[in-house]
Write a protein that holds these residues in place. Structure first.
Motif, PDB file in Angstrom:
ATOM      1  N   LYS A   1       0.813  -1.211   0.000  1.00  0.00           N
ATOM      2  CA  LYS A   1       0.000   0.000   0.000  1.00  0.00           C
ATOM      3  C   LYS A   1       0.846   1.260   0.000  1.00  0.00           C
ATOM      4  N   THR A   2       2.141   1.120   0.220  1.00  0.00           N
ATOM      5  CA  THR A   2       3.019   2.282   0.229  1.00  0.00           C
ATOM      6  C   THR A   2       3.596   2.525  -1.154  1.00  0.00           C
ATOM      7  N   GLU A   3       3.737   3.789  -1.495  1.00  0.00           N
ATOM      8  CA  GLU A   3       4.290   4.171  -2.793  1.00  0.00           C
ATOM      9  C   GLU A   3       5.809   4.155  -2.720  1.00  0.00           C
ATOM     10  N   PRO A   4       6.483   3.628  -3.751  1.00  0.00           N
ATOM     11  CA  PRO A   4       7.951   3.709  -3.769  1.00  0.00           C
ATOM     12  C   PRO A   4       8.399   5.159  -3.610  1.00  0.00           C
ATOM     13  N   LYS A   5       9.430   5.372  -2.793  1.00  0.00           N
ATOM     14  CA  LYS A   5       9.895   6.718  -2.497  1.00  0.00           C
ATOM     15  C   LYS A   5      10.511   7.373  -3.726  1.00  0.00           C
ATOM     16  N   TYR A   6      10.252   8.672  -3.882  1.00  0.00           N
ATOM     17  CA  TYR A   6      10.870   9.421  -4.977  1.00  0.00           C
ATOM     18  C   TYR A   6      12.361   9.531  -4.748  1.00  0.00           C
ATOM     19  N   LEU A   7      13.132   9.276  -5.788  1.00  0.00           N
ATOM     20  CA  LEU A   7      14.574   9.361  -5.715  1.00  0.00           C
ATOM     21  C   LEU A   7      15.070  10.570  -6.502  1.00  0.00           C
TER      22      LEU A   7
ATOM     23  N   GLU B   1       5.481  10.384 -22.587  1.00  0.00           N
ATOM     24  CA  GLU B   1       6.713   9.697 -22.222  1.00  0.00           C
ATOM     25  C   GLU B   1       6.684   9.060 -20.832  1.00  0.00           C
ATOM     26  N   ILE B   2       6.012   9.677 -19.879  1.00  0.00           N
ATOM     27  CA  ILE B   2       6.078   9.234 -18.486  1.00  0.00           C
ATOM     28  C   ILE B   2       4.778   8.544 -18.090  1.00  0.00           C
ATOM     29  N   GLY B   3       4.895   7.418 -17.396  1.00  0.00           N
ATOM     30  CA  GLY B   3       3.733   6.651 -16.989  1.00  0.00           C
ATOM     31  C   GLY B   3       2.852   7.399 -16.010  1.00  0.00           C
ATOM     32  N   PRO B   4       1.543   7.108 -15.992  1.00  0.00           N
ATOM     33  CA  PRO B   4       0.604   7.833 -15.123  1.00  0.00           C
ATOM     34  C   PRO B   4       0.881   7.642 -13.634  1.00  0.00           C
ATOM     35  N   SER B   5       1.353   6.449 -13.222  1.00  0.00           N
ATOM     36  CA  SER B   5       1.639   6.238 -11.799  1.00  0.00           C
ATOM     37  C   SER B   5       2.725   7.187 -11.312  1.00  0.00           C
ATOM     38  N   TYR B   6       3.777   7.337 -12.119  1.00  0.00           N
ATOM     39  CA  TYR B   6       4.871   8.228 -11.730  1.00  0.00           C
ATOM     40  C   TYR B   6       4.409   9.678 -11.760  1.00  0.00           C
TER      41      TYR B   6
ATOM     42  N   GLY C   1       9.583  14.764  -9.705  1.00  0.00           N
ATOM     43  CA  GLY C   1      10.357  14.056 -10.706  1.00  0.00           C
ATOM     44  C   GLY C   1       9.930  14.409 -12.117  1.00  0.00           C
ATOM     45  N   VAL C   2       8.640  14.643 -12.294  1.00  0.00           N
ATOM     46  CA  VAL C   2       8.126  15.061 -13.604  1.00  0.00           C
ATOM     47  C   VAL C   2       8.692  16.428 -13.973  1.00  0.00           C
ATOM     48  N   ARG C   3       8.734  17.330 -13.004  1.00  0.00           N
ATOM     49  CA  ARG C   3       9.280  18.669 -13.273  1.00  0.00           C
ATOM     50  C   ARG C   3      10.743  18.580 -13.691  1.00  0.00           C
ATOM     51  N   GLU C   4      11.512  17.710 -13.043  1.00  0.00           N
ATOM     52  CA  GLU C   4      12.920  17.549 -13.407  1.00  0.00           C
ATOM     53  C   GLU C   4      13.056  16.949 -14.802  1.00  0.00           C
ATOM     54  N   TRP C   5      12.178  16.005 -15.121  1.00  0.00           N
ATOM     55  CA  TRP C   5      12.224  15.403 -16.460  1.00  0.00           C
ATOM     56  C   TRP C   5      11.911  16.451 -17.524  1.00  0.00           C
TER      57      TRP C   5
ATOM     58  N   LEU D   1      12.465  -8.013 -19.999  1.00  0.00           N
ATOM     59  CA  LEU D   1      12.009  -7.542 -18.692  1.00  0.00           C
ATOM     60  C   LEU D   1      10.887  -6.542 -18.901  1.00  0.00           C
ATOM     61  N   VAL D   2       9.763  -6.734 -18.219  1.00  0.00           N
ATOM     62  CA  VAL D   2       8.676  -5.763 -18.210  1.00  0.00           C
ATOM     63  C   VAL D   2       8.676  -5.085 -16.846  1.00  0.00           C
ATOM     64  N   VAL D   3       8.829  -3.775 -16.832  1.00  0.00           N
ATOM     65  CA  VAL D   3       8.820  -3.012 -15.590  1.00  0.00           C
ATOM     66  C   VAL D   3       7.406  -2.464 -15.392  1.00  0.00           C
ATOM     67  N   GLN D   4       6.685  -3.049 -14.470  1.00  0.00           N
ATOM     68  CA  GLN D   4       5.286  -2.695 -14.274  1.00  0.00           C
ATOM     69  C   GLN D   4       5.124  -1.228 -13.872  1.00  0.00           C
ATOM     70  N   GLU D   5       4.069  -0.609 -14.375  1.00  0.00           N
ATOM     71  CA  GLU D   5       3.657   0.772 -14.107  1.00  0.00           C
ATOM     72  C   GLU D   5       4.519   1.818 -14.802  1.00  0.00           C
ATOM     73  N   ALA D   6       5.672   1.442 -15.305  1.00  0.00           N
ATOM     74  CA  ALA D   6       6.560   2.423 -15.947  1.00  0.00           C
ATOM     75  C   ALA D   6       6.084   2.741 -17.360  1.00  0.00           C
ATOM     76  N   GLY D   7       6.324   3.968 -17.791  1.00  0.00           N
ATOM     77  CA  GLY D   7       5.984   4.388 -19.136  1.00  0.00           C
ATOM     78  C   GLY D   7       7.167   4.261 -20.071  1.00  0.00           C
ATOM     79  N   HIS D   8       7.343   5.271 -20.922  1.00  0.00           N
ATOM     80  CA  HIS D   8       8.379   5.240 -21.956  1.00  0.00           C
ATOM     81  C   HIS D   8       9.743   5.651 -21.408  1.00  0.00           C
ATOM     82  N   ALA D   9       9.763   6.145 -20.165  1.00  0.00           N
ATOM     83  CA  ALA D   9      11.012   6.609 -19.546  1.00  0.00           C
ATOM     84  C   ALA D   9      11.352   5.714 -18.362  1.00  0.00           C
ATOM     85  N   VAL D  10      11.517   4.427 -18.613  1.00  0.00           N
ATOM     86  CA  VAL D  10      11.752   3.445 -17.557  1.00  0.00           C
ATOM     87  C   VAL D  10      12.956   3.809 -16.709  1.00  0.00           C
ATOM     88  N   GLN D  11      14.025   4.252 -17.351  1.00  0.00           N
ATOM     89  CA  GLN D  11      15.269   4.532 -16.634  1.00  0.00           C
ATOM     90  C   GLN D  11      15.116   5.676 -15.653  1.00  0.00           C
ATOM     91  N   TRP D  12      14.126   6.527 -15.848  1.00  0.00           N
ATOM     92  CA  TRP D  12      13.867   7.675 -14.983  1.00  0.00           C
ATOM     93  C   TRP D  12      12.837   7.338 -13.903  1.00  0.00           C
TER      94      TRP D  12
END
Length: 320
Positions: free
Chosen positions: A47-53, A212-217, A224-228, A291-302
């Motif tokens: 239920k916890t969201e991964p922390k923003y890095l 480019e960026i997935g909706p979850s992120y 993080g979106v602003r930095e992208w 490898l499929v990275v769940q919830e990630a959009g087109h910018a997986v590395q970010w």
């Protein structure tokens, strides 16, 4: 401890971390065997969201601009070092600035990390429209300038065009290749024609961050979106760009003939290149990994850099 010992220790440490991720993924039904027709996935059931890095501190680099014919040039940065080299090929909405989450991590794992901007992107003069060069020869000029004989290559989205062109044109120089959210630079009627069915005509006019960026992120990490967005705008350079073509005629047969270890990575929420498209491409290359990275959009590395970095380092370690 010598420099070589330090590199070896760092790489063993990162390999242990990568192995832990693979073990966790296995409990969630992950498989890397494309021939078994099983999809890699990693589920987040808490239920916890991964922390923003935030972007980590970058490793020291040497920067430069390699002059090309017609007034063009390639901006690059290079961490240096004696380890195997990794060349990062950026997406259409990026540049050599695309990799803040990868540069220090790959370097700490013992690799020499190199990224460059293609003609017309950040720091790279577009040059004459009558002399646009090609993906493979531009990259080859850069690695020769940097005295790199063999290397791993990672291409994200449009960066995969440069990877496929290089893999067909100079296969003997590649240790391995990682293709992220991309289907190379070839035309496959059975794959590419279906894009018309999943992308509406109005798609091109939508904001870059939406595409480019997935909706979850985007929902969880607006910072993080602003930095992208800042990175994407800066990557555009002066806006002058002439486009570029491949050196070689790229086919699946030619790619297979190179016998290059290949790793495909897809974002589970990628609007451009959904996992089903990645699997179709992976089936064309026997022995390739996925490898499929769940919830990630087109910018997986970010969006999910920890999982991305560990999986990529594990793959590179295996083929260094």
């Amino acid at each position: 401890m010598t420099k070589t010992d330090k590199i070896s220790t760092n790489r063993r440490s990162m390999l242990k971390k990568a192995t832990a991720v693979v073990a966790l993924a296995a409990t969630c039904g992950m498989s890397r065997n494309v021939n078994a027709h099983r999809q890699n996935s990693l589920s987040h059931t808490g239920k916890t969201e991964p922390k923003y890095l935030p972007s980590p501190k970058q490793a020291p680099v040497t920067e430069g601009v390699l002059a090309l014919s017609g007034g063009a040039g390639l901006y690059y940065w290079d961490t240096g070092g004696d380890g195997p080299a990794i060349v990062l090929s950026h997406p259409g909405r990026g540049s050599a600035l695309t990799w803040p989450y990868q540069q220090p991590i790959f370097s700490a794992a013992g690799y020499r990390v190199i990224a460059y901007s293609r003609r017309g992107y950040y720091g790279s003069p577009a040059g004459s429209k009558d002399d646009t060069g090609n993906y493979a020869d531009d990259l080859n000029a850069l690695v020769e300038h940097l005295n790199v004989e063999k290397f791993h290559i990672l291409g994200l989205a449009a960066g995969g065009f440069a990877v496929s062109d290089y893999a067909v044109s100079y296969p003997e120089k590649l240790l391995s290749m990682v293709i992220v959210c991309s289907l190379f630079g070839l035309w496959d009627k059975n794959i590419d024609e279906r894009l018309d069915a999943i992308l509406p005509k109005s798609f091109g006019g939508l904001p870059p961050e939406f595409k480019e960026i997935g909706p979850s992120y985007r929902w969880a990490h607006p910072e993080g979106v602003r930095e992208w967005i800042k990175m994407e705008k800066k990557s555009r350079g002066d806006g002058k760009r002439h486009g570029q073509s491949a050196k070689s005629n790229i086919t699946w047969e030619k790619i297979r003939a190179g016998n290059i270890p290949t790793f495909f990575i897809a974002g589970g929420a990628d609007l451009y290149q959904p996992p089903s498209m990645m699997r179709a491409a992976a089936r064309e290359i026997p022995g390739s990994q996925t490898l499929v990275v769940q919830e990630a959009g087109h910018a997986v590395q970010w969006e999910q850099p920890e999982l991305f970095n560990q999986a990529v380092i594990e793959f590179f370690n295996k083929h260094s």
